[in-house]
Design a protein around this motif. Structure first.
Motif, mmCIF file in Angstrom:
data_model
loop_
_atom_site.group_PDB
_atom_site.id
_atom_site.type_symbol
_atom_site.label_atom_id
_atom_site.label_comp_id
_atom_site.label_asym_id
_atom_site.label_seq_id
_atom_site.Cartn_x
_atom_site.Cartn_y
_atom_site.Cartn_z
ATOM 1 N N LEU A 174 0.824 -1.206 0.000
ATOM 2 C CA LEU A 174 0.000 0.000 0.000
ATOM 3 C C LEU A 174 0.859 1.258 0.000
ATOM 4 O O LEU A 174 0.568 2.235 -0.718
ATOM 5 C CB LEU A 174 -0.935 -0.012 1.204
ATOM 6 C CG LEU A 174 -2.096 -1.014 1.158
ATOM 7 C CD1 LEU A 174 -2.879 -0.966 2.459
ATOM 8 C CD2 LEU A 174 -3.008 -0.724 -0.028
ATOM 9 N N ILE A 175 1.935 1.240 0.794
ATOM 10 C CA ILE A 175 2.830 2.398 0.815
ATOM 11 C C ILE A 175 3.503 2.595 -0.537
ATOM 12 O O ILE A 175 3.613 3.717 -1.055
ATOM 13 C CB ILE A 175 3.869 2.232 1.935
ATOM 14 C CG1 ILE A 175 3.179 2.235 3.309
ATOM 15 C CG2 ILE A 175 4.917 3.337 1.871
ATOM 16 C CD1 ILE A 175 4.103 1.928 4.462
ATOM 17 N N GLY A 176 3.957 1.482 -1.145
ATOM 18 C CA GLY A 176 4.570 1.579 -2.462
ATOM 19 C C GLY A 176 3.590 2.061 -3.519
ATOM 20 O O GLY A 176 3.956 2.850 -4.406
ATOM 21 N N LEU A 177 2.334 1.624 -3.438
ATOM 22 C CA LEU A 177 1.324 2.078 -4.388
ATOM 23 C C LEU A 177 1.050 3.572 -4.237
ATOM 24 O O LEU A 177 0.880 4.293 -5.232
ATOM 25 C CB LEU A 177 0.036 1.282 -4.170
ATOM 26 C CG LEU A 177 -1.139 1.607 -5.107
ATOM 27 C CD1 LEU A 177 -0.758 1.280 -6.549
ATOM 28 C CD2 LEU A 177 -2.375 0.820 -4.695
ATOM 29 N N PHE A 178 1.045 4.048 -3.011
ATOM 30 C CA PHE A 178 0.826 5.477 -2.774
ATOM 31 C C PHE A 178 1.976 6.295 -3.348
ATOM 32 O O PHE A 178 1.757 7.332 -3.992
ATOM 33 C CB PHE A 178 0.689 5.725 -1.277
ATOM 34 C CG PHE A 178 0.401 7.151 -0.929
ATOM 35 C CD1 PHE A 178 -0.887 7.650 -1.017
ATOM 36 C CD2 PHE A 178 1.420 7.996 -0.513
ATOM 37 C CE1 PHE A 178 -1.161 8.962 -0.700
ATOM 38 C CE2 PHE A 178 1.157 9.311 -0.195
ATOM 39 C CZ PHE A 178 -0.134 9.799 -0.281
ATOM 40 N N ILE A 179 3.206 5.833 -3.154
ATOM 41 C CA ILE A 179 4.362 6.554 -3.703
ATOM 42 C C ILE A 179 4.335 6.536 -5.225
ATOM 43 O O ILE A 179 4.615 7.554 -5.887
ATOM 44 C CB ILE A 179 5.664 5.939 -3.158
ATOM 45 C CG1 ILE A 179 5.751 6.132 -1.638
ATOM 46 C CG2 ILE A 179 6.883 6.564 -3.834
ATOM 47 C CD1 ILE A 179 6.938 5.449 -0.995
ATOM 48 N N ALA A 180 3.984 5.389 -5.809
ATOM 49 C CA ALA A 180 3.900 5.302 -7.273
ATOM 50 C C ALA A 180 2.828 6.223 -7.822
ATOM 51 O O ALA A 180 3.018 6.881 -8.859
ATOM 52 C CB ALA A 180 3.628 3.854 -7.679
ATOM 53 N N LEU A 181 1.691 6.311 -7.127
ATOM 54 C CA LEU A 181 0.625 7.210 -7.562
ATOM 55 C C LEU A 181 1.080 8.663 -7.518
ATOM 56 O O LEU A 181 0.772 9.453 -8.424
ATOM 57 C CB LEU A 181 -0.611 7.005 -6.684
ATOM 58 C CG LEU A 181 -1.821 7.897 -6.982
ATOM 59 C CD1 LEU A 181 -2.312 7.666 -8.410
ATOM 60 C CD2 LEU A 181 -2.932 7.623 -5.978
#
Length: 288
Positions: A174-181
């Motif tokens: 989830l943290i990685g997805l937020f950074i990618a977004l």
């Protein structure tokens, strides 16, 4: 929390307070209480607030919903209640001395106890009460339990350890997805800046102080620049008619009226021009 030289009288004074007054203190020290600031008193960091914010808090709808507290209907009753609370030393009046070298912005302000303890809405008051000790005890106990559980992780059952591992992987995803977004929306914004007249943000409220679901509403929006409000100085006029009347030829101004009163001389008109020019320059300086 910092206190006077002998803190025992403060504790004893707080114990003598009535239950209703203690309920008021719990409300003021809670999340719905007055906004606190950070200061330094006797070399220790403390929380302090302004008197008028406490008065507004006692008049708020949250306080009116409480039970077993003194009734407050208007501002005078709120001030009277603050005066009644002051002798129990839950908070004391403090002053902010004027220093020769002011501290940098954002740093705690130095405080000192006021020799005269009275209530004034424009004065500052420092907390000498940290809330109910029950929450402090429960918080300390929870920290000990969490630390022991972490240390004894190798002794956990296999299924429990596997579940924790999956939970940690999910959180990292989830943290990685937020950074990618965040990276994708920044790249898209850069592309729209170059290729379009108005840039576009994907999820413009992603980093705003809103709820979780509101962060993803709307899906996109134009990047609107914030408009700066220009300050208007009293006595100036932006109409073209007034400008023409000043910039017009001076010869057209009559020397006297039929009633015998004299009109403004030429020097007054030129002085008006200089004052207008000075006013315009002052506005420009303020905006810069």
């Amino acid at each position: 929390m910092a206190g006077p030289v002998d803190a025992t009288p403060v504790v004893e004074a707080q114990k003598r307070a009535d239950p209703e007054l203690k309920n008021v203190i719990e409300f003021l020290r809670g999340k719905n209480g007055p906004k606190v600031r950070r200061g330094i008193l006797n070399g220790k960091r403390v929380d302090y607030f302004k008197g008028k914010t406490a008065v507004r808090t006692l008049l708020s709808p949250q306080y009116q919903k409480l039970k077993k507290v003194p009734v407050v209907k208007d501002e005078e009753e709120a001030k009277a209640l603050m005066v009644k609370l002051l002798p129990f030393a839950f908070f004391l009046r403090t002053d902010r001395p004027t220093l020769a070298t002011p501290p940098p912005p954002g740093t705690p302000k130095p405080l000192q106890l006021a020799p005269q303890q009275s209530f004034d809405p424009l004065s500052y008051y420092t907390w000498f009460y940290d809330g109910s000790p029950l929450y402090t005890i429960l918080g300390g106990f929870a920290m000990v339990v969490i630390m022991l559980a972490g240390v004894m992780f190798p002794l956990w059952p296999v299924k429990l350890r596997i579940g924790v591992w999956y939970l940690s992987i999910g959180a990292l995803c989830l943290i990685g997805l937020f950074i990618a977004l965040a990276i994708v929306r920044l790249i898209f914004w850069c592309l729209t800046v170059v290729s379009m007249k108005r840039a576009i943000w994907i999820y413009p409220n992603l980093f705003e102080d809103v709820g979780f679901f509101d962060s993803f509403k709307p899906g996109w929006a134009y990047d609107e620049p914030k408009k700066k409000k220009k300050k208007r100085v009293p006595g100036t006029s932006s109409s073209k008619s007034s400008k023409k009347s000043v910039d017009g030829p001076v010869d057209t101004v009559p020397s006297a009226t039929a009633s015998g009163t004299e009109s403004a001389p030429v020097s007054d008109v030129s002085g008006l021009r200089s004052r207008q020019a000075a006013t315009i320059e002052e506005i420009d300086d303020d905006e810069i």
